[in-house]
Design an enzyme around this catalytic site. Structure first.
Site, PDB file in Angstrom:
ATOM      1  N   GLY A 163     -30.022  19.071 -52.344  1.00 56.69           N
ATOM      2  CA  GLY A 163     -28.948  18.845 -51.391  1.00 56.69           C
ATOM      3  C   GLY A 163     -28.366  17.450 -51.532  1.00 56.69           C
ATOM      4  CB  CYS A 164     -25.023  16.098 -50.723  1.00 59.90           C
ATOM      5  SG  CYS A 164     -24.761  16.803 -49.078  1.00 59.90           S
ATOM      6  CG  PHE A 165     -27.329  13.943 -45.945  1.00 58.14           C
ATOM      7  CD1 PHE A 165     -26.890  12.624 -45.972  1.00 58.14           C
ATOM      8  CD2 PHE A 165     -26.770  14.794 -45.007  1.00 58.14           C
ATOM      9  CE1 PHE A 165     -25.923  12.166 -45.100  1.00 58.14           C
ATOM     10  CE2 PHE A 165     -25.798  14.351 -44.117  1.00 58.14           C
ATOM     11  CZ  PHE A 165     -25.371  13.034 -44.167  1.00 58.14           C
ATOM     12  CB  CYS A 168     -27.911  10.104 -50.744  1.00 62.28           C
ATOM     13  SG  CYS A 168     -27.250   8.453 -50.456  1.00 62.28           S
TER      14      CYS A 168
END
Length: 354
Positions: A163-165, A168
């Protein structure tokens, strides 16, 4: 004439031998469009079909209007197995539904951009379309964060793209976990652009609500915490400090900026060396003590990490583009690793800068 024939005839040049033949499911959405923007210019890729039942027969540039002049491919409703890899750019829950409903040959590798197979408990998918003994009973998915699982990705047949979060935040914390130093609570505040919510219109993605606005959501229980926890436990199996995550919706389109801090005995110099050493062999993640900002990474597959010490607290700032490193760019990075290509192929992208 079938849609696949239309697609093939729209290619003006035959691709060189040895190309990776790609199929895309869900090509009309944000991640599908971003994937197309990268793969159209990838030197080792032939796009065999781009599936979208709602747009079948339409030119891709009629949906992704910035691709006008770059491709004459059309969307198709057809599927076939004359490909090497299938990208699933569908919503959460829809990847499993697709594989339940559609037989995909065992020889075809799958890179899934949904969250369906990211967690260990969901990483094995029982194949309901077994036609012969050589067909595997299960498809097993490897978690596709190259900075954590690069060697496993190279030999994987199926990839669960992070996932993106999750991407990061993990990139901001992995070096500490790798040394067993993630023992205290971590306080995290992160803001994402509107494309992180997907293309489907909702109240919180409507321009008049999102513009000049800021809001929090899923405080302390965002779904990406589960995959983050598994990755950190992979490096620090004796347990990590509690992650206190407050996500924000930003009034811009692309990018994630995540600030994290935790108590640490490391000096700033020691922390910088720890992070720089961990990412030394990873081409997209870069460490600095200088101030960083989102425009440095938007439209790229890069992650920039700033490390600073404030008293007894270690401050980490991590920034990515949620659609590239947080989704489609990382999916291509995984494809490159799976097929033995240079990891950066097709991903040397320019930041927006201004």
């Amino acid at each position: 004439m079938s849609s696949n024939q239309i697609i093939q005839e729209s290619l003006t040049l035959s691709p060189p031998a040895g190309q990776v033949k790609v199929g895309i499911i869900g090509g009309a959405g944000y991640t599908g469009g971003e994937l197309l923007r990268i793969l159209i210019n990838h030197p080792n890729v032939e796009i065999a079909f781009v599936n979208s039942s709602s747009n079948a027969g339409n030119y891709i540039y009629q949906v992704h209007t910035d691709l006008f002049g770059d491709t004459d491919l059309k969307f198709s409703s057809d599927l076939h197995d004359d490909i090497d890899v299938l990208f699933l750019c569908v919503g959460h829950g829809d990847a499993k539904k697709f594989l339940d409903a559609n037989p995909v040959a065992a020889k075809v590798k799958i890179i899934d951009l949904s969250q369906d197979f990211r967690l260990t408990q969901n990483s094995k998918f029982k194949n309901p379309h077994i036609t012969a003994d050589p067909e595997p009973a299960f498809r097993e998915f490897v978690y596709g964060l190259p900075e954590l699982n690069r060697e496993s990705i190279k030999t994987a047949k199926n990839i669960a793209n992070p996932g993106c979060f999750a991407t990061c935040l993990q990139l901001g914390l992995l070096p500490l976990a790798a040394k067993g130093l993630l023992t205290n609570e971590v306080h995290i505040t992160a803001t994402t652009g509107s494309t992180g919510a997907g293309q489907k219109a909702t109240d919180t993605t409507h321009f008049t609500w999102r513009n000049d606005n800021l809001s929090v959501y899923k405080v302390f229980d965002h779904q990406h915490l589960n995959e983050i926890g598994e990755s950190l436990a992979q490096l620090q199996p004796n347990g990590v400090g509690e992650l206190n995550f407050v996500p924000y919706r930003g009034d811009y389109t692309r990018g994630i900026i995540a600030s994290m801090y935790t108590e640490s005995d490391l000096s700033e110099e020691e922390a910088l060396k720890l992070y720089s050493d961990y990412y030394a062999s990873h081409p997209f993640t870069h460490v600095t003590s200088r101030n960083i900002d989102l425009k440095q990474v938007v439209n790229t597959n890069k992650c920039f990490i700033q490390v600073k010490k404030h008293g007894n607290k270690l401050f980490i700032l991590s920034i990515i583009d949620n659609l590239t490193k947080g989704a489609s760019g990382q999916a291509v990075q995984n494809m490159n690793l799976v097929f033995g290509l240079e990891e950066t192929t097709g991903l040397k992208l320019k930041a927006v800068a201004f």
